[in-house]
Design a protein around this motif. Sequence first.
Motif, PDB file in Angstrom:
ATOM      1  N   ARG A  46       0.871  -1.178   0.000  1.00  0.00           N
ATOM      2  CA  ARG A  46       0.000   0.000   0.000  1.00  0.00           C
ATOM      3  C   ARG A  46       0.906   1.226   0.000  1.00  0.00           C
ATOM      4  O   ARG A  46       1.832   1.312   0.813  1.00  0.00           O
ATOM      5  N   SER A  47       0.650   2.146  -0.913  1.00  0.00           N
ATOM      6  CA  SER A  47       1.446   3.362  -1.045  1.00  0.00           C
ATOM      7  C   SER A  47       0.706   4.566  -0.494  1.00  0.00           C
ATOM      8  O   SER A  47      -0.512   4.657  -0.621  1.00  0.00           O
ATOM      9  N   PHE A  48       1.470   5.477   0.059  1.00  0.00           N
ATOM     10  CA  PHE A  48       0.937   6.734   0.565  1.00  0.00           C
ATOM     11  C   PHE A  48       1.889   7.850   0.167  1.00  0.00           C
ATOM     12  O   PHE A  48       3.083   7.630   0.005  1.00  0.00           O
ATOM     13  N   GLY A  49       1.340   9.046   0.064  1.00  0.00           N
ATOM     14  CA  GLY A  49       2.185  10.200  -0.219  1.00  0.00           C
ATOM     15  C   GLY A  49       2.239  10.502  -1.688  1.00  0.00           C
ATOM     16  O   GLY A  49       1.237  10.836  -2.308  1.00  0.00           O
ATOM     17  N   LEU A  50       3.412  10.339  -2.268  1.00  0.00           N
ATOM     18  CA  LEU A  50       3.639  10.750  -3.642  1.00  0.00           C
ATOM     19  C   LEU A  50       3.220   9.713  -4.667  1.00  0.00           C
ATOM     20  O   LEU A  50       2.688  10.039  -5.717  1.00  0.00           O
ATOM     21  N   ALA A  51       3.506   8.460  -4.429  1.00  0.00           N
ATOM     22  CA  ALA A  51       3.370   7.428  -5.462  1.00  0.00           C
ATOM     23  C   ALA A  51       2.205   6.494  -5.170  1.00  0.00           C
ATOM     24  O   ALA A  51       1.647   6.479  -4.092  1.00  0.00           O
ATOM     25  N   GLY A  60       2.613   9.246  -9.051  1.00  0.00           N
ATOM     26  CA  GLY A  60       1.313   9.864  -9.241  1.00  0.00           C
ATOM     27  C   GLY A  60       0.658  10.077  -7.900  1.00  0.00           C
ATOM     28  O   GLY A  60       1.196   9.664  -6.876  1.00  0.00           O
ATOM     29  N   PRO A  61      -0.488  10.722  -7.874  1.00  0.00           N
ATOM     30  CA  PRO A  61      -1.138  11.017  -6.601  1.00  0.00           C
ATOM     31  C   PRO A  61      -1.521   9.743  -5.856  1.00  0.00           C
ATOM     32  O   PRO A  61      -1.894   8.744  -6.456  1.00  0.00           O
ATOM     33  N   ALA A  62      -1.438   9.790  -4.573  1.00  0.00           N
ATOM     34  CA  ALA A  62      -1.838   8.680  -3.717  1.00  0.00           C
ATOM     35  C   ALA A  62      -2.446   9.269  -2.458  1.00  0.00           C
ATOM     36  O   ALA A  62      -2.393  10.481  -2.238  1.00  0.00           O
ATOM     37  N   GLU A  83      13.832  17.125   7.349  1.00  0.00           N
ATOM     38  CA  GLU A  83      12.545  17.591   7.863  1.00  0.00           C
ATOM     39  C   GLU A  83      11.491  16.541   7.503  1.00  0.00           C
ATOM     40  O   GLU A  83      11.573  15.939   6.427  1.00  0.00           O
ATOM     41  N   PRO A  84      10.493  16.312   8.368  1.00  0.00           N
ATOM     42  CA  PRO A  84       9.482  15.293   8.063  1.00  0.00           C
ATOM     43  C   PRO A  84       8.822  15.463   6.705  1.00  0.00           C
ATOM     44  O   PRO A  84       8.564  14.478   6.012  1.00  0.00           O
ATOM     45  N   GLY A  85       8.566  16.693   6.282  1.00  0.00           N
ATOM     46  CA  GLY A  85       7.925  16.930   5.002  1.00  0.00           C
ATOM     47  C   GLY A  85       8.739  16.491   3.805  1.00  0.00           C
ATOM     48  O   GLY A  85       8.207  16.333   2.704  1.00  0.00           O
ATOM     49  N   GLU A  86      10.047  16.289   4.002  1.00  0.00           N
ATOM     50  CA  GLU A  86      10.890  15.808   2.902  1.00  0.00           C
ATOM     51  C   GLU A  86      10.674  14.325   2.624  1.00  0.00           C
ATOM     52  O   GLU A  86      11.029  13.845   1.547  1.00  0.00           O
ATOM     53  N   LEU A  87      10.129  13.589   3.585  1.00  0.00           N
ATOM     54  CA  LEU A  87       9.811  12.175   3.387  1.00  0.00           C
ATOM     55  C   LEU A  87       8.424  12.127   2.744  1.00  0.00           C
ATOM     56  O   LEU A  87       7.406  12.135   3.422  1.00  0.00           O
ATOM     57  N   VAL A  88       8.404  12.140   1.416  1.00  0.00           N
ATOM     58  CA  VAL A  88       7.168  12.360   0.657  1.00  0.00           C
ATOM     59  C   VAL A  88       6.434  11.079   0.293  1.00  0.00           C
ATOM     60  O   VAL A  88       5.315  11.136  -0.202  1.00  0.00           O
ATOM     61  N   ASP A  89       7.040   9.932   0.506  1.00  0.00           N
ATOM     62  CA  ASP A  89       6.466   8.669   0.067  1.00  0.00           C
ATOM     63  C   ASP A  89       6.612   7.631   1.165  1.00  0.00           C
ATOM     64  O   ASP A  89       7.633   7.579   1.848  1.00  0.00           O
ATOM     65  N   LEU A  90       5.583   6.815   1.333  1.00  0.00           N
ATOM     66  CA  LEU A  90       5.616   5.696   2.263  1.00  0.00           C
ATOM     67  C   LEU A  90       5.076   4.474   1.539  1.00  0.00           C
ATOM     68  O   LEU A  90       3.977   4.515   0.973  1.00  0.00           O
TER      69      LEU A  90
END
Length: 183
Positions: A46-51, A60-62, A83-90
């Motif tokens: 399961r993807s979250f964030g960017l991909a 793509g959006p997720a 910074e936490p916001g730099e971790l854009v994908d999980l």
Amino acid sequence: MTLPEGLTYVPGFLSEDEERDVLAVLAAFELHPYVLHDTPSRRLVRSFGLARVAGAYDAGPAAPIPAELEWLRERCAGLMGREPGELVDLLATRYPPGAGIGWHRDAPQFGEVSGISLLTPCRMRFRRGRPRAWETSELTLEPRSAYVLSGPARTQWQHHIPPVTKERWSMTFRTLRQAAGLR
């Protein structure tokens, strides 16, 4: 055998209580087989964030990174000096028995990687060079441990997880290549 330069490994990154809480959050996610070249794998993701995972792993959006895991993104960002916001994908991954992941580098749009290993130990193998002249390394990822792949460990080495014998979960946070300062 030495570990790749740019690999940071932190055993005991999570407490047993934190691992149990994270696994409870992960258990609620709807997972899908990871598909590459029209072939579904045994891994469920399961993807979250960017991909998102759609056929192959396409940018793509997720869905946004769940609020229940924001504390973990903050802790991984601290480990990475980001910074936490730099971790854009999980990417949350469940490995049932017999599942692994083949040799690869993460998708080229991603920069540094921070992974968390849950539930069961596994081997993470590394290689660089070329066939018949591989330089290799290996690390056992213990439950509740974390790692960071940056620099040469991220750009020069491939890695893989051989098939596991017991269920395992992982969570992988990623930065974007440009944000990570990688070329």
